[in-house]
Structure formats: structure tokens, C-alpha cells
Write an enzyme that holds these catalytic residues in place. Structure first.
Site, PDB file in Angstrom:
ATOM      1  N   CYS A  86      47.244  44.486  41.798  1.00  0.00           N
ATOM      2  CA  CYS A  86      46.378  43.512  41.946  1.00  0.00           C
ATOM      3  C   CYS A  86      46.236  41.926  42.410  1.00  0.00           C
ATOM      4  O   CYS A  86      47.473  41.565  41.068  1.00  0.00           O
ATOM      5  CB  CYS A  86      44.781  43.586  40.593  1.00  0.00           C
ATOM      6  N   GLU A 148      35.599  37.277  41.801  1.00  0.00           N
ATOM      7  CA  GLU A 148      35.933  37.553  43.204  1.00  0.00           C
ATOM      8  C   GLU A 148      35.304  38.628  43.979  1.00  0.00           C
ATOM      9  O   GLU A 148      35.040  39.546  42.632  1.00  0.00           O
ATOM     10  CB  GLU A 148      37.110  37.993  43.492  1.00  0.00           C
TER      11      GLU A 148
END
Length: 227
Positions: A86, A148
Site C-alpha cells: 500500500c 485517500e
């Protein structure tokens, strides 16, 4: 902007805070760039600062998913179990390119090498499949957090692993059943998992996993799932 004391944090991780993330609006349109440091401060997130990110789910040819446990040196969500990789595309010409999410896929290739030591030639961008996007927000602690729009990327391949211990505390391949056991441990508070991985596992992951040979039915590059 309030200065955060970085002296107590890991030096290698602090260096990465200078990287320039891609600032976006809630429709994933690019509106500028800001340091990783400033993108991850809760006080800026509370003002609406939003950046582009990605989450890679890498499966081997036995259809087992590669998980990692984030190192204790990580500034956000240290020691948490999460999906394969990630991170964020950076505000540079290579990773800003938006056609077919090629910039994001190049960033994933870069970070798979940086975190897991996977040679870049083993994960070319054309073998990294972009499914959809997820918009979420989560606090790590009183100072740091995430906000995000996260590109979900799938890879199916046997790869060579040589993880960086500054990034990764442990890693393992899991079956669906083993992941369900891990999620139950997290629910009981025995281990920690990252919030984005929890969201994706709860809403989508097992459905996708059941259809690894038929992922095209889940490809949706228009919708942003608001979680």
C-alpha cells in the site's frame, strides 16, 4: 502549519516524508502536490486534504494472497497486518500519467520492489490490473492519519521476495480461510490490521478472490466507492 517533532521517528521513514504526493479533489482530479508529511497530518486531513494512493493484492499461482505486517518503524499504522503493498504514486511525470492508470501502476511496481524486494521485471505495469477505486479516511493516532482515493490493483504471479525490514516486520501467503481467521483475531483485538484492508476485506475482497479468473466483471474505472 504546526511542526511535528520528527526526532523520535525512524530516520529512514522520516526521509520518505519529503516525497511529493498527488493532491486530488473528491472526484480524483489532480489539484496539486504536497509532501507525504503534510498529507498525513490529521489537522490537514480535517481541512479536506486528499491524496491518491494504491493497494496491491498479489496472489501466487495457488491463489494464496500475500500479506505483510508493517514494520514498527512505520509512522502510520505500525505493526498492522495489511494487503501485499500500500503506498502512493508520486508527483513526477512517470507516475502522474493517468491514461489507463499507468502512473499508479508504475508506482506499484516501484513500491513492490522497495518494500518486498520483488524485482521490477517480475511485475511489469501491464501485469498489474486496476479494478476500481475506494475513498476512505482513517486516523492512525492523534497526529497521523490517511485520507485517500485508493486504486485497487491485482497481480497473479509467483514472485521473488526479499523484504526490507524497515518496511516489513513479517509476511505470509494465506488462503481465504486463513485470512478469515486473521480477521477474527483482529476483531478480538489479538492483532491489528490496517483500516483500508479491513474495509476492502469486509466489502469486496472475498467476492473478487472467488473470481480471480473472471475479474473483468468487477472492473469499474468510473465509480469511486465511498467507504
Amino acid at each position: 502549519m504546526r511542526e511535528v517533532d520528527l526526532d523520535e521517528l525512524d530516520a529512514q521513514q522520516v526521509q520518505l516524508l519529503a516525497e511529493m504526493c498527488i493532491l486530488i479533489d473528491e472526484h480524483d482530479r489532480r489539484i496539486g502536490a504536497e509532501t507525504k508529511h503534510n498529507c498525513h497530518l490529521n489537522e490537514n486531513i480535517d481541512r479536506g486534504l486528499l491524496h491518491r494512493a494504491f493497494s496491491v493484492f498479489l496472489f501466487n499461482t495457488e491463489n494464496k494472497l500475500l500479506l505483510q505486517q508493517r514494520s514498527d518503524a512505520k509512522i502510520t499504522f505500525p505493526g498492522c497486518f495489511t494487503n501485499t503493498c500500500c503506498s502512493h504514486p508520486l508527483s513526477n511525470p512517470q507516475e502522474l500519467e493517468e491514461s489507463d492508470a499507468i502512473g499508479v501502476r508504475r508506482a506499484a511496481q516501484r513500491r513492490l520492489e522497495a518494500e518486498l524486494g520483488i524485482p521490477m521485471e517480475e511485475v511489469p505495469p501491464e501485469e498489474i490490473n486496476y479494478l476500481t477505486r475506494i475513498h476512505y479516511k482513517a486516523q492512525s493516532d492523534g497526529i497521523w492519519g490517511e485520507h485517500e482515493i485508493d486504486y485497487i490493483l491485482f497481480v497473479r504471479k509467483n514472485v521473488t521476495l526479499n523484504p526490507d525490514p524497515n518496511e516489513i516486520k513479517s509476511y505470509c501467503y494465506v488462503t481465504k480461510e486463513e485470512l478469515k481467521e486473521l480477521l477474527e483475531k483482529a476483531a478480538r483485538g489479538e492483532i491489528k490490521i490496517t483500516p483500508w484492508f479491513q474495509i476492502i476485506a469486509d466489502a469486496f475482497l472475498f467476492k473478487w478472490w472467488d473470481n480471480l479468473n473472471h475479474l473483468n466483471q468487477f472492473v469499474d474505472h468510473e465509480k469511486i466507492h465511498r467507504m
